[in-house]
Motif scaffolding. Structure first.
Motif, mmCIF file in Angstrom:
data_model
loop_
_atom_site.group_PDB
_atom_site.id
_atom_site.type_symbol
_atom_site.label_atom_id
_atom_site.label_comp_id
_atom_site.label_asym_id
_atom_site.label_seq_id
_atom_site.Cartn_x
_atom_site.Cartn_y
_atom_site.Cartn_z
ATOM 1 N N SER A 223 6.406 1.388 -1.612
ATOM 2 C CA SER A 223 6.245 1.528 -3.064
ATOM 3 C C SER A 223 6.816 0.294 -3.766
ATOM 4 C CB SER A 223 6.928 2.799 -3.579
ATOM 5 O OG SER A 223 6.566 3.932 -2.830
ATOM 6 N N ASN A 224 6.561 -0.870 -3.166
ATOM 7 C CA ASN A 224 7.205 -2.100 -3.632
ATOM 8 C C ASN A 224 6.244 -3.263 -3.440
ATOM 9 O OD1 ASN A 224 8.811 -4.345 -4.110
ATOM 10 N ND2 ASN A 224 10.596 -3.518 -3.040
ATOM 11 N N TYR A 225 5.580 -3.650 -4.502
ATOM 12 C CA TYR A 225 4.620 -4.762 -4.446
ATOM 13 C C TYR A 225 5.246 -6.017 -3.865
ATOM 14 C CZ TYR A 225 1.674 -8.605 -6.041
ATOM 15 O OH TYR A 225 0.912 -9.749 -6.085
ATOM 16 N N PHE A 226 6.506 -6.239 -4.164
ATOM 17 C CA PHE A 226 7.146 -7.498 -3.793
ATOM 18 C C PHE A 226 7.560 -7.520 -2.315
ATOM 19 C CE2 PHE A 226 7.913 -6.431 -8.222
ATOM 20 C CZ PHE A 226 7.257 -7.479 -8.836
ATOM 21 N N GLY A 227 7.587 -6.358 -1.674
ATOM 22 C CA GLY A 227 7.836 -6.299 -0.240
ATOM 23 C C GLY A 227 6.555 -6.172 0.558
ATOM 24 N N ASP A 228 5.560 -5.476 -0.015
ATOM 25 C CA ASP A 228 4.283 -5.270 0.652
ATOM 26 C C ASP A 228 3.246 -4.921 -0.411
ATOM 27 O OD1 ASP A 228 2.081 -4.558 2.105
ATOM 28 O OD2 ASP A 228 3.102 -3.092 3.381
ATOM 29 N N PRO A 229 2.446 -5.908 -0.854
ATOM 30 C CA PRO A 229 1.466 -5.634 -1.923
ATOM 31 C C PRO A 229 0.514 -4.494 -1.595
ATOM 32 C CG PRO A 229 1.691 -7.995 -1.578
ATOM 33 C CD PRO A 229 2.451 -7.325 -0.471
ATOM 34 N N ALA A 230 0.260 -4.261 -0.315
ATOM 35 C CA ALA A 230 -0.657 -3.185 0.066
ATOM 36 C C ALA A 230 -0.034 -1.812 -0.144
ATOM 37 C CB ALA A 230 -1.079 -3.345 1.527
ATOM 38 N N ARG A 231 1.289 -1.768 -0.316
ATOM 39 C CA ARG A 231 1.979 -0.492 -0.523
ATOM 40 C C ARG A 231 2.720 -0.521 -1.862
ATOM 41 N NH1 ARG A 231 5.500 1.055 4.462
ATOM 42 N NH2 ARG A 231 4.905 3.189 3.919
#
Length: 510
Positions: free
Chosen positions: A466-474
């Motif tokens: 739930s963190n664009y900055f860690g994983d844009p796909a999630r």
């Protein structure tokens, strides 16, 4: 605690200048500790506070091309507000968008065209709108004081007529910093600043006089409520003299419908040394008790609402890491913790800051600063935390935790209603590295969940989820577990909480 290992920042109390080394990031994570969360769904604590429904837009220049889409998205996601705060005389907007320059006293009219989309969109995303009016030119002596009351009356009459959702007016924005602290910080003696603490109330009087005149022509349910003075923090040096002057005011038409202040930091008397609240967020926990005492001393209404109209762990451009990757999740967990400490304070409302910030990305609720520009319909971790809050049930119940060291550690908020049960649990660590494995014991579940199948859904926000900055796909709020259970009167769950991770658990009839 503040530490010298950070480079100094030039930051703002919310929009000014200050030197702030904010903290030290931790390197390796420690092994997880054990914690217990005890929830008693039979122990009601009244209506669940809803901080996600009190919010701010940045000023009129803050990503205006995205705002209409943002409004539609927020409404679709269930984040329609109770009150949104907007700025009609921001120092960070051009003079051509300052409402004090858009109204002509001689002609008796206002040209609201430059502010129309802003006011319209705020009215579409919230049941009511709070407008901030900061009479800078009058306080600084650049316009005649005699014009302030009639100009305010013209502004309020014109705005209210066209935008009936405008219900609240906030006088000033951080006047303690703008007209005093900023000059003290630069070395000016206290008696040479624009105003002193006992001089602020006289600029408030024209506000209540104008509101009284405008309200005469409105139905009772439509009348404007007025308050302020939107101090940079709940500072007794400023708030006590303001309340003294209000209490001593013999005008039977005086009005103070709410007090407002911000919650980022406090200053020493010389405005040289700031203390950020993020060093220990418990500092806000006793604010209502303190305020109640000040009101009682002056024989004023102890239930006078307090609006904390800006809240955050990063004042101005402050940060913990120059690379903001970890700061996004810290902001989300920090704001959840602010919500926890204000939830126990009656007649007090926390306002989130803000949908999209004009320049500071750590405050954004929607992803704004990417190589391709602002993203539509994409929450930051902070935005996803607000979405979690919006999915909580309506009646707060008892939720206690172990694992707190100072203000850091495991927190929980739980609620139930006829649709089910909900629990938010998180690990506020700020820059700490302690993780927890938390055992969640739920007792006295609502009767309608004790028999038959119950659907359990679990959502999580962390460094990659739930963190664009860690994983844009999630980037969207992630459903990380889902199952059907038969809990009976009690139910136990286990959650792993790395630093600043946040969980939402929902139990509903299958």
């Amino acid at each position: 605690m503040l530490t010298s290992t950070k480079r100094a920042l030039v930051a703002g109390a919310a929009a000014g200048l200050l030197l702030v080394p904010t903290g030290t990031a931790q390197a390796a994570s420690a092994p997880p500790s054990s914690a217990t969360v005890s929830v008693d769904f039979g122990a009601s604590k009244g209506e669940l506070p809803r901080p996600e429904r009190f919010n701010n837009f940045g000023n009129v220049t803050a990503w205006p091309q995205q705002r209409a889409q943002d409004v539609r998205y927020l409404n679709r996601q269930g984040l329609h507000g109770d009150v949104y705060r907007i700025w009609l005389s921001s120092p960070n907007a051009p003079d051509s968008h300052d409402i004090f320059n858009l109204c002509d006293l001689a002609a008796g009219r206002c040209d609201l065209t430059p502010l129309d989309a802003y006011l319209t969109e705020a009215s579409q995303v919230s049941d009511s709108v709070l407008i901030n009016l900061n009479p800078t030119d009058f306080v600084e002596g650049n316009r005649p004081a005699k014009d302030l009351k009639p100009l305010l009356e013209l502004i309020l009459r014109s705005v209210k007529e066209k935008y009936p959702h405008v219900k609240y007016v906030e006088a000033f924005n951080e006047p303690d910093w703008q007209f005093y602290g900023q000059q003290r910080h630069a070395g000016l003696p206290a008696d040479q600043t624009v105003i002193q603490p006992d001089g602020l109330y006289r600029y408030y009087v024209p506000f209540y006089e104008a509101v009284t005149q405008v309200n005469k022509h409105l139905k009772r349910a439509d009348r404007i409520q007025l308050g302020g003075p939107a101090l940079s923090f709940m500072d007794p040096k400023w708030l006590k003299p303001f309340l003294d002057s209000y209490a001593a005011d013999r005008n039977p038409r005086k009005r103070l419908d709410f007090l407002s202040y911000h919650a980022y930091l406090s200053w020493d008397d010389d405005y040289k040394i700031p203390t950020l609240y993020s060093g220990d967020l418990r500092v806000v926990a006793s604010q209502r008790d303190t305020l109640r005492g000040w009101l009682r001393e002056r024989r004023l209404d102890q239930h006078l609402p307090a609006l904390v109209t800006e809240t955050g762990i990063y004042p101005g451009p402050a940060y913990d890491d120059p690379d903001p990757g970890k700061d996004y999740i810290r902001q989300a967990a920090g704001m959840a913790t602010y919500g926890y400490y204000y939830a126990g304070q009656p007649d007090t409302h926390l306002f989130n800051w803000c949908v999209r910030h004009r320049v500071e990305e750590r405050k954004d609720q929607l992803v704004t600063r990417t190589p391709g520009g602002p993203l539509a319909d994409t929450f930051t971790p902070y935005g996803n935390m607000l979405l979690m809050q919006s999915r909580m049930k309506d009646t707060r119940v008892s939720a206690t935790t172990t694992g707190l060291e100072g203000d850091n550690g495991v927190y929980a908020m739980a609620a139930e209603d006829r649709t089910g049960a909900s629990l938010m649990v998180w690990n506020w660590q700020h820059t700490g590295d302690r993780g927890y494995r938390a055992t969640v014991d739920m007792t006295r579940l609502p009767a309608h969940l004790r028999h038959g199948p119950v659907r359990e859904r679990v959502y999580r926000i962390d460094q990659t989820t739930s963190n664009y900055f860690g994983d844009p796909a999630r980037a969207a709020l992630q459903l990380v577990a889902q199952k059907t259970v038969r809990p009976g009167r009690t139910y136990t769950e286990t959650v792993d909480l790395p630093p600043n991770a946040i969980y939402l658990i929902l139990l509903e009839r299958a």
